[in-house]
Scaffold this active site. Structure first.
Site, PDB file in Angstrom:
ATOM      1  N   ARG A  35       0.822  -1.218   0.000  1.00 16.00           N
ATOM      2  CA  ARG A  35       0.000   0.000   0.000  1.00 16.00           C
ATOM      3  C   ARG A  35       0.852   1.261   0.000  1.00 16.00           C
ATOM      4  NH1 ARG A  35      -5.206  -1.638   3.716  1.00 16.00           N
ATOM      5  NH2 ARG A  35      -6.377  -2.474   1.950  1.00 16.00           N
ATOM      6  N   LYS A 197     -19.063 -15.760   2.509  1.00 18.27           N
ATOM      7  CA  LYS A 197     -20.498 -15.535   2.717  1.00 18.27           C
ATOM      8  C   LYS A 197     -21.186 -14.905   1.528  1.00 18.27           C
ATOM      9  CE  LYS A 197     -20.478 -14.883   7.677  1.00 18.27           C
ATOM     10  NZ  LYS A 197     -20.730 -13.916   8.739  1.00 18.27           N
ATOM     11  N   GLY A 349      -9.768  -8.048  -0.098  1.00 19.34           N
ATOM     12  CA  GLY A 349      -8.591  -8.219   0.761  1.00 19.34           C
ATOM     13  C   GLY A 349      -7.959  -9.597   0.639  1.00 19.34           C
ATOM     14  N   GLY A 372     -13.576  -3.477   0.424  1.00 19.04           N
ATOM     15  CA  GLY A 372     -14.964  -3.000   0.462  1.00 19.04           C
ATOM     16  C   GLY A 372     -15.227  -1.896  -0.549  1.00 19.04           C
TER      17      GLY A 372
HETATM   18  P1  ADP Z   1     -12.222 -11.167  -0.055  1.00 25.38           P
HETATM   19  O1  ADP Z   1     -11.519 -10.626   1.158  1.00 25.38           O
HETATM   20  O2  ADP Z   1     -11.269 -11.457  -1.176  1.00 25.38           O
HETATM   21  O3  ADP Z   1     -13.378 -10.323  -0.476  1.00 25.38           O
HETATM   22  P2  ADP Z   1     -13.842 -12.930   1.540  1.00 25.38           P
HETATM   23  O4  ADP Z   1     -13.434 -12.179   2.755  1.00 25.38           O
HETATM   24  O5  ADP Z   1     -15.228 -12.821   1.081  1.00 25.38           O
HETATM   25  O6  ADP Z   1     -12.835 -12.603   0.345  1.00 25.38           O
HETATM   26  O7  ADP Z   1     -13.609 -14.483   1.778  1.00 25.38           O
HETATM   27  C1  ADP Z   1     -12.384 -15.011   2.133  1.00 25.38           C
HETATM   28  C2  ADP Z   1     -12.530 -16.127   3.111  1.00 25.38           C
HETATM   29  O8  ADP Z   1     -13.384 -17.145   2.634  1.00 25.38           O
HETATM   30  C3  ADP Z   1     -11.184 -16.747   3.378  1.00 25.38           C
HETATM   31  O9  ADP Z   1     -10.889 -16.627   4.743  1.00 25.38           O
HETATM   32  C4  ADP Z   1     -11.404 -18.214   2.977  1.00 25.38           C
HETATM   33  O10 ADP Z   1     -10.743 -19.112   3.811  1.00 25.38           O
HETATM   34  C5  ADP Z   1     -12.901 -18.356   3.126  1.00 25.38           C
HETATM   35  N1  ADP Z   1     -13.403 -19.525   2.391  1.00 25.38           N
HETATM   36  C6  ADP Z   1     -13.541 -19.654   1.058  1.00 25.38           C
HETATM   37  N2  ADP Z   1     -14.003 -20.888   0.767  1.00 25.38           N
HETATM   38  C7  ADP Z   1     -14.156 -21.552   1.921  1.00 25.38           C
HETATM   39  C8  ADP Z   1     -14.605 -22.846   2.287  1.00 25.38           C
HETATM   40  N3  ADP Z   1     -14.969 -23.737   1.361  1.00 25.38           N
HETATM   41  N4  ADP Z   1     -14.667 -23.167   3.604  1.00 25.38           N
HETATM   42  C9  ADP Z   1     -14.278 -22.270   4.528  1.00 25.38           C
HETATM   43  N5  ADP Z   1     -13.854 -21.038   4.263  1.00 25.38           N
HETATM   44  C10 ADP Z   1     -13.784 -20.672   2.974  1.00 25.38           C
HETATM   45 MG    MG Z   2     -12.006 -10.734   3.274  1.00 21.12          MG
END
Ligand code: ADP
Ligand code: MG
Length: 391
Positions: A35, A197, A349, A372
């Site tokens: 960053r 989620k 992230g 976000g």
């Molecule tokens: P980003 O930060 O890229 O937007 P998210 O925060 O939505 O992504 O999601 C990331 C998290 O989702 C990670 O901690 C990852 O371990 C979890 N994750 C993805 N698939 C699974 C799974 N099948 N079971 C448990 N956790 C998962």
């Molecule tokens: Mg995340």
């Protein structure tokens, strides 16, 4: 309309730049300087233009109180190293001491203020606090895309009092790259979405589905769609309360003629800490196991589509990528996207962390620095930090 830093006259002026130096620290040192490096083109441009440069950022969540472990001092040291120059660390954001530091700055030199969030006024978008920040300089520049979705004193309120305002080069790159996804993206346009989620990302899914030709969903997010279809998920992470949202998304996709691709096989194990696994079809998940990654057949299915895309947006890992061997699906999909000759953007992230740890950042057209913020931008929301720059 907003102006970018190279569209206004900043020569020999004092410039206040709101940067996003919210970096991870480890044992009092910067653990990842991505960053900081992202803001260097703007800082160097200001040095070249003989500006007196005041930098300000937040770091972590000090909740309005001084916290030594969240001081920006190590960040200043890292910046000094990267620029090979001395930096004055102001040790505060307010007060006569800071005023003096700014007044005493020579042209082309940099002062870094202390963590803005040591003051509750920052997140409260306090008017007086914002006015004081604006008073330090003739020009206000916002370079903190990662916090552009927050209406804080240094990202929002300050702009009202600024004599001149503009966006820095990083902000420009973010706005231009993400806008390309929303305005006439080259087709086929594929969004690859994963993560934990569906509820947290339903707004961006509902928005992006109107733009894409294919929506690929993996990771635990896919479990909610599979669960809504009636598949048995065993102990897999899912959100039964979000099944109606998942069903709504599938219906909307049908209405728009958008293809949704879900995993056809998954890697299952008894727990995230157990590295022994088996690969099963999604209609065959044992009730005492959890799906922790997408399987090989799914990787093949997703990659074939990715190979043909002209535009790709990726957000969210395909599995529990923090725990090998459950990083393989994410790794393969990251590779497939990075090998695309199309326009590729990754945001989020965890997804960006995954891309960086795989050494693939240089192979994406744009790696967004905003988690976000990039998602809200793609939802079509006006980000306060950008809106405040409107002239
Ligand atoms: P980003 O930060 O890229 O937007 P998210 O925060 O939505 O992504 O999601 C990331 C998290 O989702 C990670 O901690 C990852 O371990 C979890 N994750 C993805 N698939 C699974 C799974 N099948 N079971 C448990 N956790 C998962
Ligand atoms: Mg995340």
């Amino acid at each position: 309309m907003i102006k970018y830093i190279d569209e206004i006259d900043i020569e020999s002026k004092t410039i206040f730049i709101r940067v996003d130096f919210n970096v991870p620290l480890k044992e009092g040192k910067v653990a990842d300087n991505t960053r900081i490096r992202a803001a260097l083109p703007t800082i160097r441009y200001c040095i070249k233009n003989k500006c007196r440069i005041v930098l300000a950022s937040h770091l972590g969540r000090p909740k309005g109180k001084f916290q030594k472990s969240l001081s920006l001092q190590p960040v200043g040291e890292e910046l000094a190293k990267l620029l090979d120059t001395d930096i004055v660390f102001a040790e505060d954001c307010l007060g006569d001491g800071v005023k003096k530091v700014v007044q005493d700055l020579y042209s082309g030199r940099i002062a870094l203020l202390e963590n803005l969030r040591f003051y509750p006024e920052e997140e409260a978008n306090d008017e007086k606090f914002a006015k004081t920040l604006a008073s330090y300089a003739e020009v206000y520049a916002n370079e903190a895309f990662g916090t552009a979705h927050r209406a804080h004193a240094s990202t929002y309120g300050v702009a009202k009092f600024a004599r001149q305002k503009c966006a820095g080069f990083l902000m420009k790159k973010e706005i231009e790259s993400l806008s390309k996804l929303l305005e006439n993206p080259k087709k086929p346009f594929i969004a690859v979405v994963g993560g934990a989620k569906i509820s947290g990302k339903i707004h961006v899914l509902n928005s992006i589905i109107k733009k894409v030709d294919i929506l690929i969903i993996g990771g635990a997010m896919a479990h909610s769609l599979l669960g809504a279809k009636g598949f048995n998920l065993g102990k897999s992470l899912s959100e039964p309360e979000s099944y109606p949202l998942a069903k709504g998304l599938v219906e909307e996709a049908k209405r728009l003629g958008v293809e949704i691709l879900l995993p056809i096989d998954v890697v299952v194990s008894s727990s995230p800490d157990d590295s022994s696994f088996e690969v099963v079809n999604v209609d065959n998940i044992p009730s005492n196991k959890m799906a922790l990654d997408i399987g090989q057949e799914t990787v093949k299915l997703f990659s074939e589509k990715i190979d043909k895309a002209e535009t790709i947006f990726w957000n969210g890992p395909m599995g529990l990528f923090e725990k090998p061997p459950y990083d393989r699906g994410t790794r393969k999909i990251a590779e497939a996207i990075s090998n695309s000759i199309g326009f590729t953007v990754v945001g989020g992230g965890d997804s960006v962390a995954a891309v960086q740890s795989m050494g693939l950042s240089g192979k994406f057209t744009h790696v967004s620095t905003g988690g976000g913020a990039s998602l809200e931008f793609l939802e079509g929301k006006k980000l306060p930090g950008i809106e405040a720059l409107e002239i």
